[in-house]
Motif scaffolding. Structure first.
Motif, mmCIF file in Angstrom:
data_model
loop_
_atom_site.group_PDB
_atom_site.id
_atom_site.type_symbol
_atom_site.label_atom_id
_atom_site.label_comp_id
_atom_site.label_asym_id
_atom_site.label_seq_id
_atom_site.Cartn_x
_atom_site.Cartn_y
_atom_site.Cartn_z
ATOM 1 N N GLN A 253 15.119 21.182 -47.740
ATOM 2 C CA GLN A 253 15.215 21.043 -46.279
ATOM 3 C C GLN A 253 14.663 22.283 -45.592
ATOM 4 N N SER A 254 15.018 23.466 -46.077
ATOM 5 C CA SER A 254 14.540 24.711 -45.478
ATOM 6 C C SER A 254 13.028 24.813 -45.563
ATOM 7 N N TYR B 204 19.437 22.580 -54.301
ATOM 8 C CA TYR B 204 18.067 22.061 -54.366
ATOM 9 C C TYR B 204 17.705 21.345 -53.063
ATOM 10 N N TYR B 205 18.619 20.526 -52.570
ATOM 11 C CA TYR B 205 18.397 19.799 -51.313
ATOM 12 C C TYR B 205 18.325 20.789 -50.150
ATOM 13 N N GLY C 90 10.911 22.347 -45.874
ATOM 14 C CA GLY C 90 10.307 21.303 -45.052
ATOM 15 C C GLY C 90 10.267 21.675 -43.587
ATOM 16 N N GLU C 91 11.306 22.344 -43.131
ATOM 17 C CA GLU C 91 11.354 22.748 -41.734
ATOM 18 C C GLU C 91 10.391 23.899 -41.454
ATOM 19 N N ALA C 92 10.052 24.659 -42.491
ATOM 20 C CA ALA C 92 9.154 25.799 -42.321
ATOM 21 C C ALA C 92 7.684 25.388 -42.309
ATOM 22 N N THR C 93 7.385 24.188 -42.821
ATOM 23 C CA THR C 93 5.974 23.764 -42.891
ATOM 24 C C THR C 93 5.589 22.939 -41.696
ATOM 25 N N MET D 195 27.157 15.655 -51.676
ATOM 26 C CA MET D 195 26.618 16.999 -51.446
ATOM 27 C C MET D 195 25.488 17.035 -50.421
ATOM 28 N N THR D 196 24.966 15.859 -50.014
ATOM 29 C CA THR D 196 23.804 15.855 -49.112
ATOM 30 C C THR D 196 24.018 15.074 -47.818
ATOM 31 N N ALA D 197 25.162 14.436 -47.651
ATOM 32 C CA ALA D 197 25.428 13.672 -46.429
ATOM 33 C C ALA D 197 25.411 14.605 -45.216
#
Length: 92
Positions: A86-87, A81-82, A89-92, A60-62
């Motif tokens: 990710q979303s 959840y992943y 993390g990209e926003a910070t 589910m995360t590859a």
């Protein structure tokens, strides 16, 4: 006996993001653990052994799964959840 390793710098060299840290707080945290210990996805939690947990998580995360899901929404199961992590993390 376990030895405590102390060092003033990260083992792989300095990590730079402009000195902001997570969310601009100036603090950088790093957690190392197995998927089995960290995963909260309901389908993955049903698995009983480490290899099955790793396989279910990777399926589910590859990166190729995420790319295919982006190109054809609904075609691949991804981990919400992943995806949210990710979303954020990209926003910070």
């Amino acid at each position: 006996k376990k030895k405590k390793i102390e060092n003033d710098r990260p083992p792989m060299g300095p990590i730079s993001n402009g000195g902001r840290g997570a969310g601009g707080s100036g603090v950088l945290g790093l957690c190392l653990s197995s998927r089995r210990n960290m995963c909260i996805h309901e389908r993955v939690l049903e698995e009983s052994d480490r290899e099955a947990v790793d396989s279910a998580c990777r399926s589910m995360t590859a990166s190729w799964v995420l790319e295919r899901a982006k190109d054809s929404p609904g075609s691949m199961e991804t981990c919400s959840y992943y995806d949210n992590f990710q979303s954020a993390g990209e926003a910070t």
